[in-house]
Write an enzyme that holds these catalytic residues in place. Structure first.
Site, PDB file in Angstrom:
ATOM      1  N   ILE A  98      -4.724 -11.854  17.181  1.00 16.70           N
ATOM      2  CA  ILE A  98      -4.234 -10.878  16.205  1.00 16.70           C
ATOM      3  C   ILE A  98      -4.016  -9.530  16.871  1.00 16.70           C
ATOM      4  O   ILE A  98      -4.944  -8.945  17.437  1.00 16.70           O
ATOM      5  CB  ILE A  98      -5.244 -10.731  15.043  1.00 16.70           C
ATOM      6  CG1 ILE A  98      -5.388 -12.064  14.323  1.00 16.70           C
ATOM      7  CG2 ILE A  98      -4.798  -9.642  14.072  1.00 16.70           C
ATOM      8  CD1 ILE A  98      -6.448 -12.082  13.269  1.00 16.70           C
ATOM      9  N   GLU A 131      -4.387  -6.232  16.630  1.00 15.19           N
ATOM     10  CA  GLU A 131      -5.096  -5.348  15.705  1.00 15.19           C
ATOM     11  C   GLU A 131      -4.347  -4.043  15.448  1.00 15.19           C
ATOM     12  O   GLU A 131      -4.369  -3.496  14.351  1.00 15.19           O
ATOM     13  CB  GLU A 131      -6.502  -5.010  16.244  1.00 15.19           C
ATOM     14  CG  GLU A 131      -7.458  -6.177  16.284  1.00 15.19           C
ATOM     15  CD  GLU A 131      -7.323  -7.007  17.563  1.00 15.19           C
ATOM     16  OE1 GLU A 131      -6.373  -6.743  18.334  1.00 15.19           O
ATOM     17  OE2 GLU A 131      -8.143  -7.913  17.769  1.00 15.19           O
ATOM     18  N   ASP A 185      -2.770  -1.283  25.068  1.00 14.46           N
ATOM     19  CA  ASP A 185      -1.538  -1.778  24.451  1.00 14.46           C
ATOM     20  C   ASP A 185      -0.930  -0.763  23.492  1.00 14.46           C
ATOM     21  O   ASP A 185       0.287  -0.659  23.369  1.00 14.46           O
ATOM     22  CB  ASP A 185      -1.804  -3.076  23.672  1.00 14.46           C
ATOM     23  CG  ASP A 185      -1.863  -4.280  24.603  1.00 14.46           C
ATOM     24  OD1 ASP A 185      -1.721  -4.082  25.819  1.00 14.46           O
ATOM     25  OD2 ASP A 185      -2.061  -5.399  24.109  1.00 14.46           O
ATOM     26  N   ASP A 187      27.771   6.627  -5.885  1.00 12.43           N
ATOM     27  CA  ASP A 187      28.305   7.371  -7.012  1.00 12.43           C
ATOM     28  C   ASP A 187      29.470   8.215  -6.502  1.00 12.43           C
ATOM     29  O   ASP A 187      29.496   8.590  -5.327  1.00 12.43           O
ATOM     30  CB  ASP A 187      27.197   8.262  -7.590  1.00 12.43           C
ATOM     31  CG  ASP A 187      27.671   9.071  -8.774  1.00 12.43           C
ATOM     32  OD1 ASP A 187      28.334   8.499  -9.646  1.00 12.43           O
ATOM     33  OD2 ASP A 187      27.383  10.275  -8.822  1.00 12.43           O
ATOM     34  N   ASN A 234      -6.235  -4.589  23.594  1.00  8.18           N
ATOM     35  CA  ASN A 234      -5.380  -4.593  22.403  1.00  8.18           C
ATOM     36  C   ASN A 234      -5.251  -3.223  21.746  1.00  8.18           C
ATOM     37  O   ASN A 234      -4.174  -2.836  21.291  1.00  8.18           O
ATOM     38  CB  ASN A 234      -5.921  -5.584  21.368  1.00  8.18           C
ATOM     39  CG  ASN A 234      -5.608  -7.027  21.740  1.00  8.18           C
ATOM     40  OD1 ASN A 234      -5.073  -7.291  22.817  1.00  8.18           O
ATOM     41  ND2 ASN A 234      -5.947  -7.949  20.868  1.00  8.18           N
ATOM     42  N   VAL A 283      -9.649 -12.152  18.141  1.00  5.67           N
ATOM     43  CA  VAL A 283      -9.244 -10.822  18.616  1.00  5.67           C
ATOM     44  C   VAL A 283      -7.994 -10.937  19.475  1.00  5.67           C
ATOM     45  O   VAL A 283      -7.086 -10.103  19.410  1.00  5.67           O
ATOM     46  CB  VAL A 283     -10.398 -10.160  19.399  1.00  5.67           C
ATOM     47  CG1 VAL A 283      -9.920  -8.880  20.082  1.00  5.67           C
ATOM     48  CG2 VAL A 283     -11.560  -9.848  18.471  1.00  5.67           C
ATOM     49  N   ALA A 284      -7.938 -12.006  20.286  1.00  3.92           N
ATOM     50  CA  ALA A 284      -6.779 -12.189  21.155  1.00  3.92           C
ATOM     51  C   ALA A 284      -5.526 -12.535  20.360  1.00  3.92           C
ATOM     52  O   ALA A 284      -4.428 -12.085  20.673  1.00  3.92           O
ATOM     53  CB  ALA A 284      -7.065 -13.299  22.168  1.00  3.92           C
TER      54      ALA A 284
END
Length: 883
Positions: free
Chosen positions: A293, A295, A715, A337, A711, A290-291
């Site tokens: 990644i 999330e 965060d 074009d 997280n 968990v730390a």
């Protein structure tokens, strides 16, 4: 058989077609069974479930789902060993975040495969066809090769056809060829096997509009075998490539995943050798996963991109695929074009020759120039109407250019025609290259003739040889500037002839003058191209127009510096892919090119390591729009096909909007980097905290649910606020990013490492002080207090650290109040943390205890430290760079 180069009789024989009777209904039905319906193949859209599953393939998401499954399994296993109930909170929270991220991605990225549908809809809904000797109207989808069809002005060509007979036929093929003017058709034209599409004057093509005249033709190709069908096949075969951002985030996800697995394995081994229980180590491993990644990163990147999309909408750019937002910011080459993108896609009268001087059409012009425009206007069939305040040009573009010029000087064609009524005419045809009208002017029959200068010059009576030479020189000068030129002559006749013949009316004329027109550049494009140059972005013109016209426009825009930088489609065809790749940086203008050529050019640039943006509006641009790293279609003049194939649509058809979009794209990418900087430095701080604590004390100072809370809650809001950062003032002074540039380039990786280490050490300090310093001498470590102080310090220091991530410049230079969303996120996240740390029922869920004022003071001092430390480092770096 090559339909356009074979004789008419052979074409009819090959198709077993009868020019006078057409096919029988029985023959048509049998051919329908053989060739199929005259429509384009359709690609089935991906289902919602398929798109959702695709969202779940992200490495970080997969690791999170595994972590949730392990957490659930351990919780259930623990419950079977004792009286405690399974703890559902952690796995449920993780899975909810995963599902929300997936739904967000599907909703935001879901795009209908509109390109083929739009191509299908461009086919004419009905067609007039000769069956059993009777002219009837049928659905265009029921046409088969060998059918005899009739077309006239205003019709859409229902299939690819070889002309059998025609009268003054002109077709607008700009969507297929890029040529801004309608093409004059001639059923008797001799065409070679290698002639490009725009030179096949004896053919008409599916989906093109008939702008003038009428014709009878035999259908030679239907459905996917038409030129439009070939473009549709290119669209089907052109895959959906990943954007640079997708590739970089994918690489980062894999790195983080392997990092998480490696650290978990290392800690697990350390714990087992230290005598800790296996299940306990499983939970520690979950904490580390968990730390390690972030999330919320996939969801936050999606949200930041969505915010960027809304910003671009306000700037007249609609993005259809989220990850493509930042790609424009990394564009190093814009392949544009010409017709309708760099130019206005509207012929405009810009100069006249009054017999003495070439006169630019400015605000004020001599009366002689006004008189010439009046004469030319009387000899036109086109008109200009104003609808809802917008001028609408109806008819041949060269004629509407003359009518619009008359309007500019206060002369209405309707009023002019009422004052000087037309009493006779000889329509334009491609053999004479002239058009003649007879108008009553001051009670006299005045013959007005306009057409090709080289033809009309020979029909005029000249005062002297010098007069003609002067006119020929003016014609040559205007032609060198790629102007389309028409000559005007006139004479007075005593009475209206019973039989209006060219021989009688189109000779012995008085030369009136020349009118020169061009599809002019958009006025704002020159500035936009200059801005692209200053931002290190190369602008390349790719057009189906003639090389002389393309080069003249390119010079005026500042794209072309030297004639050698322009190349034609025929020259390009003689080049191998290797030769094109070797010379790709030399050429700035590609003229008279096919859709396949455009893709070759784009892929050569991509092979050279460039990020390519392609702008366009026609059907012929669609495959290139899809092949480019980002395709930009024109919203007003753009065909549905182009919009369907493009990643972004410019709603104001303004090339200058691309520059704004580049600026926004760079700002969006900067903001994603800021979010990555913030989230990864915070996650690294968490890893260091848990890892070092396990090494030093065999204790985990943070629980999985606490890490998850930090997280996903405290965060996430600051990270989203970073996505709302205004574009920095110096963003367009940088060179474009290369495709190989890492997301951690320009020192970001070092900053993440150092600042993450700082947060981790401050959190460890809080844990050590709380568990081992602020206790009575000789007492056992107060793990609960240490965990509470570590949790508070980690969360609050990360909130403070969000301000560091706002810019590489000092926060005092950027300004604390320039991002109100950051202030709001800081306040909201601080409030949420206060609830967790102070409110007793919530304290129990998160396993924290009340803290004294001294403990709070230490926590606050540690939490605010990152701001001051990073500001000192920024100041030192600024002084070093300044020196």
């Amino acid at each position: 058989m090559i339909w356009y180069s074979s004789p008419q009789e052979r074409v009819l024989k090959e198709l077993n077609a009868d020019y006078n009777l057409g096919l029988t209904e029985k023959e048509a039905y049998e051919r329908l069974l053989t060739y199929g319906y005259n429509k384009l193949n359709e690609k089935p859209p991906r289902s919602f479930l398929r798109r959702f599953i695709d969202q779940m393939k992200d490495v970080m998401i997969i690791i999170l789902m595994i972590a949730a499954a392990i957490s659930l399994g351990v919780s259930i296993y623990n419950a079977t060993l004792g009286d405690q109930q399974p703890e559902w909170i952690e796995p449920i929270v993780i899975m909810v975040i995963v599902i929300i991220n997936g739904i967000l991605g599907v909703v935001q990225e879901s795009r209908a495969e509109a390109a083929l549908e739009a191509l299908k809809n461009m086919s004419a809904p009905s067609a007039r066809v000769l069956r059993d000797g009777v002219l009837k109207t049928i659905k265009s989808t029921e046409l088969v090769p060998g059918d005899i069809v009739e077309i006239e002005a205003g019709d859409m060509v229902p299939a690819d056809c070889r002309l059998i007979s025609s009268a003054s036929l002109r077709c607008d093929e700009s969507a297929l060829t890029g040529e801004s003017l309608p093409t004059e058709k001639d059923e008797s034209a001799t065409v070679s096997d290698i002639s490009p599409l725009g030179d096949r004057l004896n053919m008409v093509y599916s989906g093109c509009a008939v702008s003038y005249g009428h014709a009878r033709a035999v259908v030679v190709e239907t459905g996917m075998n038409t030129e439009m069908g070939k473009i549709a096949a290119m669209l089907e075969n052109e895959g959906e490539g990943q954007t640079p951002l997708q590739k970089k985030l994918g690489q980062m996800g894999k790195i983080l995943g392997f990092l998480a697995i490696g650290i978990c394995g290392l800690i697990f081994i350390v714990g087992i050798f230290s005598g800790m229980q296996v299940l306990e180590m499983f939970m520690v491993a979950i904490s580390l996963a968990v730390a390690a990644i972030p999330e919320g990163l996939p969801a936050i990147v999606t949200i930041v991109l969505a915010i960027g999309v809304q910003r671009l909408v306000a700037k007249n750019a609609i993005v259809r695929r989220l990850p493509a937002v930042e790609t424009l910011g990394s564009a190093s080459v814009i392949c544009s074009d010409k017709t309708g993108t760099l130019t206005q896609n509207r012929m405009t009268l810009v100069r006249v020759y009054n017999g003495k001087n070439v006169i630019p059409l400015e605000d004020s012009i001599p009366e002689s120039a006004i008189a010439l425009i009046r004469l030319a206007t009387l000899c036109t069939d086109g008109s200009v109407r104003t609808e809802d305040g917008v001028p609408k040009h109806i008819g041949d573009p060269t004629e509407t250019a003359i009518v619009a010029a008359a309007l500019k000087y206060g002369i209405s064609k309707e009023d002019l025609a009422a004052e000087h009524p037309r009493v006779g005419e000889i329509p334009f045809d491609s053999e004479r290259k002239l058009m003649t009208t007879i108008n009553m002017i001051e009670d006299k029959n005045v013959v007005i003739v306009k057409g090709a200068p080289d033809i009309l010059f020979d029909r005029c009576i000249w005062d002297n040889e010098e007069s003609r030479k002067s006119a020929e020189q003016a014609n040559e000068d205007m032609g060198r500037d790629a102007l389309r030129i028409l000559a005007v002559g006139y004479k007075t006749i005593d009475s209206l002839p019973l039989d209006l013949t060219p021989d009688e009316l189109e000779n012995n004329l008085t030369f009136g003058g020349l009118v020169g027109m061009i599809d002019p550049p958009r006025p704002e494009v020159i500035t936009a191209i200059d801005e692209c140059d200053s931002a290190g972005i190369r602008t390349v013109m790719i057009t189906g127009d003639h090389i002389i016209t393309a080069s003249a426009i390119a010079k005026e825009l500042g794209i072309l510096e030297d004639e050698s930088q322009a190349i034609s489609g025929k020259q390009l065809e003689e080049m191998s892919d290797e030769q094109l790749f070797e010379n790709i940086r030399h050429y700035r203008v590609y003229a008279w090119v096919t859709p396949a050529d455009k893709i070759r050019i784009i892929k050569a640039w991509q092979q050279a390591g460039e990020t390519v943006a392609m702008t366009g509006d026609g059907v012929n641009d669609a495959p290139a729009l899809k092949a480019a790293d980002i395709g930009c279609a024109m919203g007003i003049t753009g065909t549905d096909v182009a919009k369907g194939a493009a990643d972004m649509t410019l709603t104001d058809d303004n090339f200058a909007t691309i520059v704004t979009a580049v600026k926004e794209g760079r700002g969006i990418y900067d903001n994603i980097r800021k979010a990555v900087h913030f989230l990864l430095s915070c996650n690294l701080g968490e890893i260091i905290t848990v890892f070092l604590s396990m090494l030093f004390w065999r204790e985990s100072p943070l629980m999985p649910i606490q890490l998850l809370w930090v997280n996903l809650v405290t965060d996430s809001m600051p990270a989203i606020a970073l996505g709302m950062e205004p574009v920095e003032y110096d963003v367009m002074n940088r060179r474009p990013r290369s495709k190989s540039e890492n997301i951690f380039s320009n020192g970001l990786g070092i900053r993440v490492l150092l600042q993450g280490t700082l947060i981790g050490l401050l959190t460890l300090a809080a844990y050590f002080i709380g568990s081992r310093i602020l206790i009575p001498q000789g007492a056992e470590p107060n793990l609960a207090l240490g965990e509470s102080m570590a949790f508070a310090t980690l969360a609050l220091s990360q909130l403070v650290h969000a301000f560091n991530a706002r810019s590489n410049h000092s926060l005092f230079k950027v300004g604390f109040h320039t991002n109100k969303y950051m202030l709001g996120a800081f306040a909201a996240s601080s409030l949420l943390m206060a609830v967790v740390l102070i409110f007793p029922p919530v304290q129990n869920i998160f396993k924290v205890i009340p803290m004294s004022s001294t403990q709070w003071g230490i926590t606050a001092a540690l939490s605010i430290s990152p701001l001051f430390i990073v500001e000192i480092v920024k100041g030192i770096r600024h002084l070093v760079i300044k020196k």
